[in-house]
Scaffold this motif. Structure first.
Motif, PDB file in Angstrom:
ATOM      1  N   ALA A 122      10.281  -4.820 -10.964  1.00  0.00           N
ATOM      2  CA  ALA A 122       9.578  -3.614 -11.246  1.00  0.00           C
ATOM      3  C   ALA A 122       8.062  -3.632 -11.733  1.00  0.00           C
ATOM      4  O   ALA A 122       7.101  -3.179 -11.447  1.00  0.00           O
ATOM      5  N   ARG A 123       8.234  -4.773 -12.831  1.00  0.00           N
ATOM      6  CA  ARG A 123       6.939  -4.675 -13.582  1.00  0.00           C
ATOM      7  C   ARG A 123       5.871  -5.644 -12.647  1.00  0.00           C
ATOM      8  O   ARG A 123       4.704  -5.081 -12.703  1.00  0.00           O
ATOM      9  N   THR A 124       6.321  -6.536 -11.883  1.00  0.00           N
ATOM     10  CA  THR A 124       5.331  -7.014 -10.941  1.00  0.00           C
ATOM     11  C   THR A 124       4.797  -6.247 -10.101  1.00  0.00           C
ATOM     12  O   THR A 124       3.680  -6.065  -9.644  1.00  0.00           O
ATOM     13  N   VAL A 125       5.785  -5.111  -9.244  1.00  0.00           N
ATOM     14  CA  VAL A 125       5.369  -4.385  -8.445  1.00  0.00           C
ATOM     15  C   VAL A 125       4.341  -3.181  -9.118  1.00  0.00           C
ATOM     16  O   VAL A 125       3.119  -2.999  -8.565  1.00  0.00           O
ATOM     17  N   ALA A 126       4.466  -2.929 -10.192  1.00  0.00           N
ATOM     18  CA  ALA A 126       3.790  -2.038 -10.939  1.00  0.00           C
ATOM     19  C   ALA A 126       2.239  -2.520 -11.297  1.00  0.00           C
ATOM     20  O   ALA A 126       1.277  -2.038 -11.128  1.00  0.00           O
ATOM     21  N   ASN A 127       2.302  -3.939 -11.834  1.00  0.00           N
ATOM     22  CA  ASN A 127       1.208  -4.580 -11.980  1.00  0.00           C
ATOM     23  C   ASN A 127       0.413  -4.808 -10.638  1.00  0.00           C
ATOM     24  O   ASN A 127      -0.764  -4.602 -10.724  1.00  0.00           O
ATOM     25  N   ALA A 128       1.105  -4.808  -9.435  1.00  0.00           N
ATOM     26  CA  ALA A 128       0.236  -5.263  -8.392  1.00  0.00           C
ATOM     27  C   ALA A 128      -0.547  -4.035  -7.944  1.00  0.00           C
ATOM     28  O   ALA A 128      -1.800  -4.241  -7.409  1.00  0.00           O
ATOM     29  N   VAL A 129       0.280  -2.733  -7.952  1.00  0.00           N
ATOM     30  CA  VAL A 129      -0.585  -1.382  -7.630  1.00  0.00           C
ATOM     31  C   VAL A 129      -1.547  -1.253  -8.749  1.00  0.00           C
ATOM     32  O   VAL A 129      -2.603  -0.714  -8.306  1.00  0.00           O
ATOM     33  N   ALA A 130      -1.376  -1.507  -9.889  1.00  0.00           N
ATOM     34  CA  ALA A 130      -2.303  -1.218 -10.901  1.00  0.00           C
ATOM     35  C   ALA A 130      -3.550  -1.948 -10.881  1.00  0.00           C
ATOM     36  O   ALA A 130      -4.736  -1.670 -10.870  1.00  0.00           O
TER      37      ALA A 130
END
Length: 481
Positions: free
Chosen positions: A159-167
């Motif tokens: 979940a953190r990697t997905v959020a970082n990719a979007v950001a």
């Protein structure tokens, strides 16, 4: 999906999740224990003990200390962490920040470059978009993870990697208001598919990503995992997790991540059968087959049968040679595998899923594991000695010492087997690790077979696979416009 003109300018984050042993690992706060792109550094005093050479020279005790923990201790999630790498000729700081440095570079770097630069080009996707149209941009990220750990934990961290990719994608294109940021797509390899499914289907991440593409995923586990526990790994993996039963039990027998690769309660072989563990008489007739229902109680936690998964004396040879306490620790990790199985069985897949698999007899895989009797008697007589070579042969018979050599040479005791069961070679189409049933028996029409075939570790390097993936990525982008 095809279009006649350029779509609206857009950028789509892609998060790649590698397979088992596809991420670099170090002891938390300590030295590397798995550095897959370092082949030759075997210096025992080096900061890295993770080279292929160092792992090859390590026995069961050292392998266990490196990957599981000190003698007498059980598995702990925080014992190992991902090593993110450092900038070098191929990896700048931007790619390190995107997770690329934590990957096995030989397996994945070229594919990551393809995702980031080539896959978005119209000619690659095989679409009707004009050749000079470059309105679609892909931003490639990676999610290396501790592959020894429970895949539920790795999925939670995704979940953190997905959020970082979007950001980071949003930040990169913030100065160009014409570029629309699309929802991300996850691309997985092998065990990474289980990590992704844990994230989307168990931890509630399905709504945060538009779709998922799986490659070479052991959908409901793989009998190869059982074979390797009882007889060792093949190829380079034998240097890390073990070349024989003693080494693999000491490592994978204590790891929830590895145990979650075993055939689960939903597993089907290529022909649709569910009894994948078979005992075969000398004449080829079936003696017994398992599971009749539950593989966990019949095979994985079974304590008495010779063909059981866990032979407890190998679990912690340095800290608990009898294995009594070590068995309890291993059973806790198998319980996590059962819980993971139950979660996956009830939740399935992201609703927008694509998947490819190998259906090739040139890379045969185990969809069943057969123990065949190859000596004189199908059933071992009582009172006979037992001999296990730890590479897939178990024998019952007696030791025999030849008479002294008249020329003074030494004579060595020999084991004379009356009953011998041997694991038979892989026989099903697949990729040498995952059999074709993992793709054939998925629900709906989301799976595509690559009949050209590929070797499991390098699935994304197969030239027929990349256009397929590019087309799926393009479709998932167009679905959002």
């Amino acid at each position: 999906m095809t279009v006649a003109e350029c779509p609206e300018p857009c950028a789509m984050p892609i998060i790649f999740v590698p397979g088992i042993m596809g991420s670099r690992l170090r002891r938390t706060g300590g030295r590397l224990v798995w550095d897959p792109d370092n082949g030759i550094d075997w210096n025992p005093f080096a900061a890295s003990q993770g080279s292929l050479a160092a792992n090859a020279m390590a026995g069961a005790r050292t392998k266990r200390r490196n990957l599981v923990g000190p003698p007498g201790t059980g598995f702990r999630s925080g014992y190992l962490q991902v090593d993110r790498g450092r900038p070098d000729g191929n990896l700048d700081q931007e790619r390190i920040d995107r997770g690329w440095g934590g990957l096995h570079q030989d397996s994945y770097f070229q594919f990551m470059m393809w995702l980031d630069v080539v896959a978005e080009q119209p000619s690659t996707a095989g679409t009707d978009v004009p050749a000079r149209c470059h309105a679609l941009k892909y931003e490639a990220f990676a999610h290396p993870y501790n592959w020894t750990d429970d895949n539920r934990n790795s999925g939670r961290d995704l979940a953190r990697t997905v959020a970082n990719a979007v950001a980071r994608t949003t930040e990169k294109w913030a100065r160009d208001p014409d570029v629309r940021i699309l929802k991300p797509v996850i691309v997985t390899h092998s065990m990474g598919g289980l990590v992704s499914r844990a994230y989307t289907q168990v931890h509630g991440g399905a709504g945060d990503v538009h779709g998922v593409i799986h490659g070479a995923m052991p959908t409901d586990g793989a009998p190869a995992a059982y074979k390797r526990m009882l007889a060792g790994f093949e190829d380079a993996a034998r240097f890390v997790l073990g070349a024989d039963q003693a080494q693999v039990t000491a490592t994978a027998g204590n790891m929830p991540g590895a145990l979650q690769l075993l055939p689960n309660s939903q597993h089907k072989s290529v022909d649709g059968s569910t009894d994948w563990l078979r005992l075969i008489n000398r004449n080829g007739s079936a003696r017994r087959s398992y599971p009749s229902g539950d593989p966990y109680s019949e095979i994985y936690t079974e304590a008495r049968t010779w063909w059981r998964l866990i032979h407890q004396q190998y679990l912690d040879p340095e800290g608990d040679p009898t294995g009594r306490a070590a068995r309890a620790q291993s059973m806790r990790q198998i319980a996590k595998a059962r819980q993971f199985d139950q979660a996956m069985s009830s939740n399935g897949f992201h609703p927008n899923t694509r998947m490819f698999y190998s259906d090739d007899t040139g890379h045969k895989a185990w969809d069943k594991v057969e123990w065949k009797q190859t000596a004189r008697h199908d059933t071992a007589a009582s009172g006979q000695d037992f001999h296990n070579d730890r590479r897939g042969t178990m024998e019952w018979g007696e030791w025999y010492t030849p008479p002294p050599n008249p020329f003074g040479g030494m004579t060595m005791p020999q084991f004379l087997a009356n009953t011998r069961y041997e694991i038979q070679p892989a026989a099903a189409p697949g990729d040498a690790t995952v059999h074709a049933g993992s793709g054939r028996h998925t629900r709906g029409q989301m799976s595509v077979a690559s009949r050209r075939g590929f070797e499991h570790q390098y699935a994304y390097n197969e030239r027929s696979v990349r256009p397929l993936v590019a087309g799926w990525l393009f479709d998932m982008a167009m679905e959002q416009l």
